[in-house]
Design a protein around this motif. Structure first.
Motif, PDB file in Angstrom:
ATOM      1  N   LYS A   1       0.827  -1.196   0.000  1.00  0.00           N
ATOM      2  CA  LYS A   1       0.000   0.000   0.000  1.00  0.00           C
ATOM      3  C   LYS A   1       0.868   1.255   0.000  1.00  0.00           C
ATOM      4  N   VAL A   2       1.910   1.239   0.848  1.00  0.00           N
ATOM      5  CA  VAL A   2       2.793   2.406   0.937  1.00  0.00           C
ATOM      6  C   VAL A   2       3.522   2.612  -0.393  1.00  0.00           C
ATOM      7  N   SER A   3       4.008   1.507  -0.978  1.00  0.00           N
ATOM      8  CA  SER A   3       4.729   1.645  -2.250  1.00  0.00           C
ATOM      9  C   SER A   3       3.791   2.134  -3.347  1.00  0.00           C
ATOM     10  N   ALA A   4       2.548   1.653  -3.354  1.00  0.00           N
ATOM     11  CA  ALA A   4       1.577   2.131  -4.349  1.00  0.00           C
ATOM     12  C   ALA A   4       1.306   3.617  -4.148  1.00  0.00           C
ATOM     13  N   LYS A   5       1.201   4.033  -2.879  1.00  0.00           N
ATOM     14  CA  LYS A   5       0.964   5.447  -2.582  1.00  0.00           C
ATOM     15  C   LYS A   5       2.160   6.295  -3.031  1.00  0.00           C
ATOM     16  N   ILE A   6       3.367   5.807  -2.746  1.00  0.00           N
ATOM     17  CA  ILE A   6       4.578   6.533  -3.142  1.00  0.00           C
ATOM     18  C   ILE A   6       4.648   6.641  -4.662  1.00  0.00           C
ATOM     19  N   ILE A   7       4.338   5.548  -5.345  1.00  0.00           N
ATOM     20  CA  ILE A   7       4.371   5.557  -6.814  1.00  0.00           C
ATOM     21  C   ILE A   7       3.334   6.535  -7.357  1.00  0.00           C
ATOM     22  N   ASP A   8       2.134   6.519  -6.782  1.00  0.00           N
ATOM     23  CA  ASP A   8       1.089   7.452  -7.227  1.00  0.00           C
ATOM     24  C   ASP A   8       1.519   8.897  -7.010  1.00  0.00           C
ATOM     25  N   GLU A   9       2.089   9.168  -5.831  1.00  0.00           N
ATOM     26  CA  GLU A   9       2.550  10.530  -5.545  1.00  0.00           C
ATOM     27  C   GLU A   9       3.667  10.935  -6.497  1.00  0.00           C
ATOM     28  N   ALA A  10       4.605  10.016  -6.748  1.00  0.00           N
ATOM     29  CA  ALA A  10       5.712  10.314  -7.662  1.00  0.00           C
ATOM     30  C   ALA A  10       5.181  10.565  -9.074  1.00  0.00           C
ATOM     31  N   ASN A  11       4.229   9.746  -9.515  1.00  0.00           N
ATOM     32  CA  ASN A  11       3.643   9.954 -10.843  1.00  0.00           C
ATOM     33  C   ASN A  11       2.915  11.287 -10.910  1.00  0.00           C
ATOM     34  N   GLY A  12       2.200  11.637  -9.846  1.00  0.00           N
ATOM     35  CA  GLY A  12       1.509  12.926  -9.805  1.00  0.00           C
ATOM     36  C   GLY A  12       2.488  14.087  -9.885  1.00  0.00           C
ATOM     37  N   LYS A  13       3.562  13.992  -9.088  1.00  0.00           N
ATOM     38  CA  LYS A  13       4.570  15.052  -9.125  1.00  0.00           C
ATOM     39  C   LYS A  13       5.240  15.126 -10.490  1.00  0.00           C
TER      40      LYS A  13
END
Length: 188
Positions: free
Chosen positions: A75-87
């Motif tokens: 979950k954390v890695s998915a959240k980090i990936i989503d945030e990185a993609n958003g940025k």
């Protein structure tokens, strides 16, 4: 299960036409020995089963903890990936907008500079035409001058007349030229 000592203490009644007691005792001793070994093995296996069940319970508990940690990590890695993609999308969008704005600015500057260059070339062509006209007038004026080879005494007066004529022509040609702060381009 019956304990081995209970089997050993079991008493049988004797009957007349029964089996040979020595054979029965011998076979019974064999069965009791085998039964005792199996009883001990069974007891040991039960202890091992209890111990293995405890280990299994601990492994199951650890497995659940690991599974929970793994799910949390996913979950954390998915959240980090989503945030990185958003940025990354924001950065790309910002850079694109900045580049588009800079390109528009460059295009506007280029159009403006092309217009200035065109104007300067036009002015240069007009200036060259006027200078050619002035030069032609000067040549005509010089051709119209009387021949003064024989008249040395009137030479000073003739030179003054020529200089005045040239001066007047230059003044007239300068009055007709447009006044510009920019210098004409030498390319035309």
């Amino acid at each position: 299960m019956v304990a081995p000592h209970e089997l050993k203490n079991k008493a049988f009644t004797r009957a007349m036409r029964g089996y040979n007691p020595a054979e029965v005792d011998e076979h019974f001793d064999f069965l009791l020995s085998t039964y005792t070994d199996l009883y001990k093995e069974n007891d040991e296996l039960k202890r091992r089963i209890v111990k293995l069940e405890e280990q299994l319970a601990q492994y199951t508990k650890d497995s659940e903890a690991i599974r929970t940690a793994l799910l949390n990590a996913q979950k954390v890695s998915a959240k980090i990936i989503d945030e990185a993609n958003g940025k990354a999308e924001l950065i790309v969008k910002s850079v694109k907008e900045s580049c588009d704005a800079k390109l528009e600015e460059i295009k506007t500057d280029l159009v403006r500079e092309c217009e200035v260059l065109h104007t300067l070339r036009q002015m240069n062509r007009e200036y060259a035409k006027k200078m050619q006209a002035v030069a032609a007038k000067q040549q005509n004026a010089l051709a119209a001058l009387p021949d003064i080879d024989g008249e040395v005494a009137n030479a000073d007066e003739a030179i003054r007349g020529i200089l005045n004529t040239v001066k007047t022509e230059i003044e007239h040609s300068q009055e007709r030229l447009p006044v510009s702060e920019e210098k004409p381009d030498d390319e035309a």
